[in-house]
Motif scaffolding. Structure first.
Motif, PDB file in Angstrom:
ATOM      1  N   LYS A   9       0.816  -1.219   0.000  1.00  0.00           N
ATOM      2  CA  LYS A   9       0.000   0.000   0.000  1.00  0.00           C
ATOM      3  C   LYS A   9       0.848   1.266   0.000  1.00  0.00           C
ATOM      4  O   LYS A   9       0.458   2.276  -0.557  1.00  0.00           O
ATOM      5  N   ALA A  63     -13.425   0.097  -1.562  1.00  0.00           N
ATOM      6  CA  ALA A  63     -13.054  -0.107  -0.150  1.00  0.00           C
ATOM      7  C   ALA A  63     -11.743   0.607   0.173  1.00  0.00           C
ATOM      8  O   ALA A  63     -11.595   1.164   1.265  1.00  0.00           O
ATOM      9  N   ASP A  64     -10.826   0.617  -0.774  1.00  0.00           N
ATOM     10  CA  ASP A  64      -9.551   1.317  -0.564  1.00  0.00           C
ATOM     11  C   ASP A  64      -9.781   2.821  -0.407  1.00  0.00           C
ATOM     12  O   ASP A  64      -9.159   3.465   0.443  1.00  0.00           O
ATOM     13  N   TYR A  66     -12.473   4.343   0.700  1.00  0.00           N
ATOM     14  CA  TYR A  66     -13.062   4.588   2.021  1.00  0.00           C
ATOM     15  C   TYR A  66     -12.021   4.443   3.125  1.00  0.00           C
ATOM     16  O   TYR A  66     -12.010   5.225   4.081  1.00  0.00           O
ATOM     17  N   GLU A  67     -11.137   3.467   2.996  1.00  0.00           N
ATOM     18  CA  GLU A  67     -10.087   3.269   4.002  1.00  0.00           C
ATOM     19  C   GLU A  67      -9.128   4.462   4.040  1.00  0.00           C
ATOM     20  O   GLU A  67      -8.790   4.963   5.114  1.00  0.00           O
ATOM     21  N   SER A  70     -10.867   7.447   5.594  1.00  0.00           N
ATOM     22  CA  SER A  70     -11.059   7.296   7.041  1.00  0.00           C
ATOM     23  C   SER A  70      -9.746   7.523   7.792  1.00  0.00           C
ATOM     24  O   SER A  70      -9.751   7.982   8.931  1.00  0.00           O
ATOM     25  N   GLU A  71      -8.620   7.232   7.149  1.00  0.00           N
ATOM     26  CA  GLU A  71      -7.311   7.413   7.783  1.00  0.00           C
ATOM     27  C   GLU A  71      -6.817   8.860   7.736  1.00  0.00           C
ATOM     28  O   GLU A  71      -6.232   9.343   8.698  1.00  0.00           O
TER      29      GLU A  71
END
Length: 131
Positions: A9, A63-64, A66-67, A70-71
């Motif tokens: 990542k 999903a990535d 959103y992740e 959120s971070e």
């Protein structure tokens, strides 16, 4: 030494250095400030500043996105750094809805010249439909 998935990542340091070096030589870029391991702020001449999240995710999906959000909270762009990386159409559309650009490295190098909808919708010349 094995990477143990570190660069799954997080972009490789040499990729981040290349990204910053290319942007620094761009006439529209005044300065680039590191805000974290994967975050930079780009100050542009006559354009809005850009908060950019750099990733090495092979295919950035919904999903990535959103992740990431959120971070780090709001960003203006997410850039997947490797030449082999990409993103899903679903992720691209969700980012547009949120006024976030989702780009491959070479796409971002062209998008950096624009603001607003032109920035969000930028397509690299190699990927444009030919008449």
């Amino acid at each position: 030494m094995p990477e143990l998935g570190r660069y799954k990542k997080v972009p490789r340091p040499e990729s981040i250095e290349t990204f910053i070096r290319y942007l620094s030589s761009n006439p529209v870029v005044i300065s680039i400030e590191r805000k974290g391991l994967q975050l930079v702020e780009i100050i542009r001449n006559g354009k809005s500043n850009l908060k950019v999240f750099m990733t090495n995710i092979y295919i950035v999906g919904l999903a990535d996105v959103y992740e990431i959000l959120s971070e780090v909270g709001h960003v203006d762009a997410i850039v997947t750094m490797s030449a082999w990386n990409s993103y899903t159409q679903e992720a691209k559309e969700e980012c547009r809805r949120k006024n976030i650009g989702l780009f491959k490295f070479k796409e971002f190098m062209g998008a950096v010249y624009y603001d607003g909808q032109q920035f969000l919708d930028y397509i690299h010349p190699d990927d444009r439909e030919k008449d």
